[in-house]
Design an enzyme around this catalytic site. Structure first.
Site, PDB file in Angstrom:
ATOM      1  N   HIS A 160       0.818  -1.218   0.000  1.00 37.78           N
ATOM      2  CA  HIS A 160       0.000   0.000   0.000  1.00 37.78           C
ATOM      3  C   HIS A 160       0.851   1.267   0.000  1.00 37.78           C
ATOM      4  CE1 HIS A 160       0.511  -0.161   4.495  1.00 37.78           C
ATOM      5  NE2 HIS A 160       0.446   1.151   4.374  1.00 37.78           N
ATOM      6  N   ASP A 190       0.162  -7.723   1.494  1.00 39.13           N
ATOM      7  CA  ASP A 190       0.584  -6.323   1.546  1.00 39.13           C
ATOM      8  C   ASP A 190       2.105  -6.204   1.543  1.00 39.13           C
ATOM      9  OD1 ASP A 190      -0.001  -3.644   1.435  1.00 39.13           O
ATOM     10  OD2 ASP A 190      -0.013  -3.379   3.602  1.00 39.13           O
ATOM     11  N   ASN A 273       5.202   5.068   9.038  1.00 35.70           N
ATOM     12  CA  ASN A 273       5.990   3.922   9.508  1.00 35.70           C
ATOM     13  C   ASN A 273       5.794   2.686   8.630  1.00 35.70           C
ATOM     14  OD1 ASN A 273       5.896   5.052  12.754  1.00 35.70           O
ATOM     15  ND2 ASN A 273       7.724   4.026  11.990  1.00 35.70           N
ATOM     16  N   SER A 274       4.702   2.657   7.856  1.00 35.00           N
ATOM     17  CA  SER A 274       4.383   1.472   7.055  1.00 35.00           C
ATOM     18  C   SER A 274       5.553   1.076   6.171  1.00 35.00           C
ATOM     19  CB  SER A 274       3.157   1.735   6.193  1.00 35.00           C
ATOM     20  OG  SER A 274       2.003   1.881   6.978  1.00 35.00           O
ATOM     21  N   GLY A 331      -7.715 -27.482  -1.366  1.00 33.88           N
ATOM     22  CA  GLY A 331      -9.005 -27.612  -2.043  1.00 33.88           C
ATOM     23  C   GLY A 331     -10.153 -27.803  -1.076  1.00 33.88           C
TER      24      GLY A 331
END
Length: 542
Positions: A160, A190, A273-274, A331
């Site tokens: 992101h 992410d 901080n991400s 599955g």
């Protein structure tokens, strides 16, 4: 000659008096003294008890003083020594990692959809503030963090942080800044990679540690650029491990998070901080800072989350080797035992199988609906999200042991793991999108502006390509305008009618090939092109 002298002991005055007394008088005097002593003892018993207590207390104090006490307050030198040891551990870890931490700058132009949203917000304001729309810049800018994992400029960060950017760059602590391009991404965890351009090949790097060995209560440090404050460090502890989708509802339209296994920490994580590292006191990266729980306050509440380094390592290695993440697959559809009746399962922990797809690894191994998977490849299973993470990170083609409870009996089954079909990652419930391998929309004015088509253009425009689909392999991409699909497709209704016909043919033949006439706004020749696309129902596997 002098005579021998006899030495006679000298008697005390009391002894001479006693010797002069008669035996009867002596016995009487001793009896009187004994009686007086007894009377004195009993008459002063309270005093003697008090004295004995004081004596015992004094002896106890002397005893405690004579040995080091575990409750004794350490002296100032010892306390200062302990504080300095911890402080030096922080400093050493930070100095080891911080040169490889970067601030990532993203930039893109506001599109019409963005401006419409902003306009809608401003229109709700009093009229005196509505002229603010003219003050909004044409470009959106944001900042995140990242870490160098390869000396040639490969950076690990959050997806992101990079998503939607038209321009990306990374800045180091020494002021150097380099442009970069996305080298790989996985929105479902992410995780993303940024490759810097025209940079030296000897850049400092971080070391990824083993997040499985992390202990709750362990000291950790978060490094990044919160609120554009470059190189900020915050400290805290590990609050919890294995926070999953059942614990952390962080989904929104831009962050899919299908695979959650977060480290929870009290180290302050804020906007910016991400993508930065969460490190232990050995200077090893054990997590990638990702998100916080704000409870709607937009403030740090001491509840931050980081992606474990082992999950990040798995994603990075697969991206570099395959261009996408190859995940294992059984599955089965699973659910948590929390949703089952307590009297049915008691204290049993595991993942409940609610569906088994035919001709899948689970079906071939003999797994059944109602089975509770309690162990997978020697790992205990606490719930559905944990099982999902274990399966997806298992090498494709490997055979593992799966332990299940069925009818109150434990069974051990051998399962050969296959690759997860990538169309299942889209999370879409639209059958036509799964069938065709892409999603479409009407060519509205907004889409014409977004993809660069003139006002007289008509058709349906591709807005999303499903990873791993035949459409992706054929070269189709978002923004392509479908003009014909065996027949003209001037609108979505005609498109859906043709998709329905294709679905009927697929049901009979299992696979067909469609010829699509598509237009591409940036095509240099300006002419439509023809693309052949295989169409099959992926849910009806042999």
């Amino acid at each position: 000659m002098r005579g021998r002298q006899t030495l006679t002991p000298t008697l005390s005055r009391r002894e001479r008096e006693k010797k002069a007394l008669s035996p009867e008088r002596l016995r009487k005097e001793e009896s009187d003294l004994q009686g007086a002593a007894e009377i004195s003892y009993f008459c002063n018993s309270s005093t003697r008890i008090s004295m004995m207590r004081r004596l015992v207390f004094g002896v106890s104090v002397l005893f405690l003083i004579s040995i080091p006490s575990v409750w004794a307050e350490p002296d100032a030198d010892i306390r200062m020594f302990d504080a300095r040891v911890l402080s030096n551990s922080f400093v050493s870890a930070i100095e080891k990692v911080s040169p490889a931490v970067v601030s990532i700058n993203g930039e893109r132009k506001f599109n019409s959809e963005d401006r419409e949203k902003i306009n809608g917000i401003i229109q709700e304001l009093p009229e005196s503030f509505r002229d603010m729309l003219d003050l909004i810049p044409d470009r959106q800018r944001w900042q995140g963090s990242g870490m160098m994992i390869r000396a040639d400029g490969l950076i690990l960060t959050n997806y992101h942080v990079l998503e939607g950017a038209e321009k990306l760059s990374a800045q180091f602590a020494d002021g150097r800044e380099f442009r970069g391009e996305i080298a790989g991404h996985d929105p479902y965890t992410d995780i993303a990679l940024l490759q810097l351009e025209n940079c030296p090949g000897d850049l400092p790097t971080v070391s990824l540690g083993d997040s499985d060995t992390l202990r709750v209560g362990e000291w950790v440090l978060a490094i990044g650029s919160p609120f554009r404050l470059f190189g900020s460090v915050s400290e805290g502890i590990v609050s919890a491990k294995n926070r999953t989708g059942e614990d952390v509802p962080l989904d929104n339209e831009n962050r899919l998070f299908m695979y959650k296994d977060f480290i929870q920490t009290t180290a302050a994580i804020n906007i910016g901080n991400s993508g930065g590292p969460l490190i232990n006191l050995d200077g090893e990266v054990i997590g990638i800072n990702n998100s916080i729980q704000t409870a709607g306050t937009q403030a740090n509440l001491g509840i931050g989350f980081a992606i474990p380094s082992n999950m990040a390592r798995f994603v990075v290695e697969s991206l570099l080797a395959n261009g996408h993440v190859v995940r294992g697959w059984l599955g089965v559809q699973i659910d948590s035992l929390k949703n089952a009746r307590l009297e049915d399962w008691g204290t049993l922990q595991g993942a409940l199988i609610t569906d088994v797809r035919p001709n899948t690894p689970a079906a071939q191994a003999g797994l059944e609906v109602g089975d509770v998977i309690v162990a997978f490849n020697s790992h205990k299973v606490g719930g559905g999200p944990q099982l999902q993470n274990l399966v997806t990170q298992t090498p494709v083609g490997s055979t593992v042991l799966v332990s299940v409870f069925r009818d109150k009996e434990k069974l051990d089954l051998q399962v050969t793991v296959e690759e997860l079909p990538r169309y299942l990652l889209t999370g879409t419930s639209e059958w036509e999108e799964i069938l065709m391998g892409f999603a479409v929309e009407e060519l509205t004015d907004a889409n014409r502006e977004k993809y660069g088509y003139p006002a007289e253009s008509h058709g349906v425009v591709i807005t999303e390509i499903l990873p791993g689909s035949h459409a992706e392999k054929s070269g189709l991409r978002p923004g392509d305008l479908i003009l014909e699909m065996n027949e003209p497709t001037p609108d979505k209704d005609s498109y859906m009618e043709q998709v329905g016909q294709a679905a009927n043919r697929v049901a009979e033949r299992k696979e067909i090939t469609l010829i699509l006439q598509v237009d591409r706004a940036d095509a240099k020749d300006g002419f439509p092109r023809y693309v052949s696309v295989k169409v099959e129902d992926p849910l009806k596997r042999e």
